[in-house]
Structure formats: structure tokens, C-alpha cells
Design a protein around this motif. Structure first.
Motif, short mmCIF file in Angstrom:
data_model
loop_
_atom_site.label_atom_id
_atom_site.label_comp_id
_atom_site.label_asym_id
_atom_site.label_seq_id
_atom_site.Cartn_x
_atom_site.Cartn_y
_atom_site.Cartn_z
N ILE A 55 15.77 27.97 11.81
CA ILE A 55 16.32 26.86 11.06
C ILE A 55 16.52 25.70 12.05
N ILE A 56 15.95 24.55 11.77
CA ILE A 56 15.99 23.44 12.72
C ILE A 56 16.80 22.28 12.15
N THR A 57 17.77 21.83 12.90
CA THR A 57 18.57 20.66 12.54
C THR A 57 18.44 19.64 13.66
N ARG A 58 17.93 18.47 13.35
CA ARG A 58 17.63 17.48 14.40
C ARG A 58 18.66 16.35 14.43
N ASP A 59 18.77 15.77 15.61
CA ASP A 59 19.54 14.54 15.83
C ASP A 59 21.01 14.67 15.46
N VAL A 60 21.63 15.73 15.94
CA VAL A 60 23.07 15.90 15.77
C VAL A 60 23.77 15.23 16.95
N GLU A 61 24.63 14.27 16.68
CA GLU A 61 25.34 13.61 17.77
C GLU A 61 26.40 14.54 18.36
N PHE A 62 26.38 14.68 19.70
CA PHE A 62 27.41 15.51 20.32
C PHE A 62 28.38 14.70 21.17
N THR A 63 28.05 13.45 21.46
CA THR A 63 28.99 12.58 22.16
C THR A 63 28.48 11.14 22.16
N LYS A 64 29.38 10.23 22.48
CA LYS A 64 29.02 8.86 22.83
C LYS A 64 29.41 8.69 24.30
N ALA A 65 28.43 8.38 25.13
CA ALA A 65 28.66 8.32 26.57
C ALA A 65 28.59 6.88 27.07
N LYS A 66 29.34 6.58 28.10
CA LYS A 66 29.41 5.22 28.63
C LYS A 66 28.12 4.85 29.37
N VAL A 67 27.60 3.69 29.04
CA VAL A 67 26.44 3.11 29.71
C VAL A 67 26.74 1.64 29.98
N GLU A 68 25.86 0.98 30.68
CA GLU A 68 26.06 -0.44 30.95
C GLU A 68 26.16 -1.21 29.63
N GLY A 69 27.24 -1.92 29.47
CA GLY A 69 27.40 -2.75 28.27
C GLY A 69 27.96 -2.05 27.07
N GLY A 70 28.32 -0.78 27.18
CA GLY A 70 28.88 -0.12 26.01
C GLY A 70 28.73 1.39 26.03
N GLU A 71 28.28 1.95 24.91
CA GLU A 71 28.14 3.40 24.77
C GLU A 71 26.75 3.75 24.23
N LYS A 72 26.36 4.99 24.49
CA LYS A 72 25.09 5.50 24.00
C LYS A 72 25.33 6.78 23.23
N SER A 73 24.80 6.85 22.02
CA SER A 73 24.89 8.07 21.23
C SER A 73 23.92 9.11 21.79
N LEU A 74 24.44 10.26 22.18
CA LEU A 74 23.61 11.35 22.69
C LEU A 74 23.50 12.42 21.60
N LYS A 75 22.28 12.83 21.34
CA LYS A 75 22.02 13.76 20.25
C LYS A 75 21.34 15.02 20.75
N LEU A 76 21.34 16.01 19.90
CA LEU A 76 20.69 17.28 20.21
C LEU A 76 19.99 17.82 18.97
N ASP A 77 19.01 18.67 19.20
CA ASP A 77 18.35 19.41 18.13
C ASP A 77 18.82 20.85 18.21
N VAL A 78 19.12 21.43 17.05
CA VAL A 78 19.58 22.82 16.99
C VAL A 78 18.47 23.69 16.43
N TYR A 79 18.16 24.77 17.12
CA TYR A 79 17.20 25.77 16.66
C TYR A 79 17.98 27.06 16.44
N GLN A 80 18.16 27.42 15.17
CA GLN A 80 18.99 28.56 14.81
C GLN A 80 18.16 29.73 14.29
N PRO A 81 18.51 30.94 14.68
CA PRO A 81 17.88 32.11 14.06
C PRO A 81 18.35 32.25 12.61
N ALA A 82 17.52 32.85 11.78
CA ALA A 82 17.96 33.20 10.43
C ALA A 82 18.89 34.41 10.53
N GLY A 83 19.91 34.45 9.70
CA GLY A 83 20.82 35.58 9.71
C GLY A 83 22.26 35.15 9.86
N GLU A 84 23.15 36.12 9.90
CA GLU A 84 24.58 35.85 9.89
C GLU A 84 25.16 35.60 11.27
#
Length: 272
Positions: free
Chosen positions: A37-66
């Protein structure tokens, strides 16, 4: 501290571009336990960069099941100046998830973001930012373990090249994460001047490296293994004779492929 890094990584993107242009190996085409099961572009933080913040995202690859399932944070390469989630790390994420390991393929700040971290030169500040962002990702995974059916006591971290350097430093370096990972997958990376921070009681690692690597010389991998031998840290290795910087996931390690070799290491260290 990482004065040589600028020289070492200056031609990294050109090499990776050449690798990307070759026919990609698709581990998901081989037999797996389940379709992830794939879930893309989940934001996990906003990090400081020059001039402001940058949204950092991740993709989740999950096995099927409980679940709960073991998990791995995976980190792309790119010389700390380029690259993104997906690519080879995405392929590994899909493959491992199909076999029961949830993977979080993360972004991190790059040199061009001019992060306000410590360091005398831009590459040092980029490395420090990458380590901070990987640490943040580890804490995010633990905080969201129930949502993604993850066992927070069975987490690994790893990556390729710059991503591997980041994974090694956030686990063994001078500024370590407080999240207790179970193991590290080091694909053609190193710790450079922080290799002495590896100490007795640290978790095991897998080292995969080309013997003729000109970007991150194998001598740095040898230093890491020498320090591990000195302090009694377990590790496994695969050194490709004649190999350069990076290798295809279809590379044969004995009678199995590289992705299967990495998976077997993870399965042994993470259990389940």
C-alpha cells in the motif's frame, strides 16, 4: 569536519544521472508476499531554510495486513546537493513492503536550501541539516507508529551514498538520534572523520561498497569496518570487486540479488 566532502561529491550527480539512464531493475516484478500500500507526499516536518521554511515529505510503503510490522527509514543519495525520494530508494521501499517491512522514503534539506545549521562551509551545513531531518523522521515514525501499523521497537535506517552517510551519522555520529534503531544499511557511504564515534554496544550495520569507488573511496568503508572490529560492533558486508559508486539492485551477491541480500539482513535484525 567534512572538508573533503565538497571535492568528493562534486561529480556525484553526473554519475547518478548515468545510472538513472540505464534500464532500471524493478524488484517489485519478482515474487513478493503481498502488493504494498503506497501513500505519497506525507509531510513529516517543516524545516528552516534560507528565507523561511521548507515542507519535507515522505512516501510510505506499507505491507498488506494488520501488523504491527518492522519499519525502515530510507534516505536517497545525491551528494547533498540533489536527489529526491523515489528512484532506487522507492524501489527498495516497494520490495521490502511487499515482504513485510514498512518503509518511509524521506526528503531532507539540501545544500541549495542554505539551512541555518552549524558548519564552516555549505556542504557541512547541508550534512548537519540532513542528519537533523533524518532524526526528525525517526521521531515522526515512532509518533505515528499506530497509524501506519509499525512496531516502534523494530526500526532500521539506511540509504545510498549521501543518504547512507546521513543514516550512519544519525545512528553512530557525534549528534545521535535518541530513537533506538535496530540496524543500519550502508550502501556506498561512510562516516569520514566521525568514524571514531562508533562505539561498543552500537547496533549492527550492513556495508555494501564497490572496491573501485572513486566518489566515496572504499578505504573509508574499510575504516568503518576496522573501527567496528575494534569496538566489537557486528556487521555484514558485500564488496563488489571492480565496482564503482553505486550498483544495480539486480547485482548478484552469490546466488541472490542485492535487494534480496539487504532484505535478508533486515529480516534477521528486525525479526518477524
Amino acid at each position: 569536519m567534512f572538508g573533503r566532502m565538497t571535492t568528493i561529491f562534486v561529480c556525484y550527480l553526473g554519475i547518478m544521472g548515468g545510472l538513472a539512464s540505464s534500464s532500471p531493475h524493478q524488484p517489485q516484478d519478482r515474487a513478493t508476499q503481498s502488493t504494498p500500500i503506497i501513500t505519497r507526499d506525507v509531510e513529516f516536518t517543516k524545516a528552516k531554510v534560507e528565507g523561511g521554511e521548507k515542507s519535507l515529505k515522505l512516501d510510505v510503503y506499507q505491507p498488506a495486513g494488520e501488523g504491527p510490522f518492522p519499519a525502515m527509514v530510507i534516505i536517497h543519495g545525491g551528494g547533498f546537493v540533489g536527489g529526491n525520494k523515489g528512484g532506487m530508494m522507492g524501489q527498495l521501499g516497494r520490495y521490502f513492503a511487499g515482504r513485510g517491512i514498512t518503509c518511509f522514503d524521506i526528503q531532507y534539506r539540501l545544500q541549495g536550501d542554505n539551512p541555518p545549521t552549524k558548519g564552516a562551509v555549505p556542504i557541512q551545513r547541508a550534512i548537519a541539516a540532513a542528519v537533523e531531518d533524518a532524526d526528525t523522521a525517526l521521531h515522526w515514525v515512532v509518533s505515528n507508529a499506530k497509524t501506519y501499523k509499525v512496531d516502534p521497537k523494530r526500526i532500521a535506517i539506511g540509504g545510498s551514498s549521501a543518504g547512507s552517510i546521513t543514516a550512519l551519522l544519525v545512528t553512530y555520529g557525534e549528534t545521535r538520534s535518541t530513537v533506538p534503531v535496530k540496524c543500519v544499511v550502508n550502501l556506498w557511504g561512510s562516516m569520514y572523520q566521525q568514524v571514531g564515534s562508533l562505539k561498543k554496544g552500537d547496533v549492527p550495520f550492513l556495508l555494501v561498497h564497490g572496491a573501485d569507488d572513486k566518489i566515496v573511496p572504499f578505504s573509508y568503508g574499510e575504516q568503518l569496518m576496522k573501527q567496528a572490529d575494534k569496538v566489537g560492533v557486528r556487521y555484514e558486508k558485500f564488496v563488489l570487486e571492480g565496482g564503482g559508486h553505486g550498483m544495480a539492485l539486480s547485482t548478484k551477491v552469490g546466488d541472490i540479488t542485492l535487494d534480496e541480500f539487504i532484505y535478508r539482513f533486515l529480516k534477521k535484525e528486525l525479526g518477524g
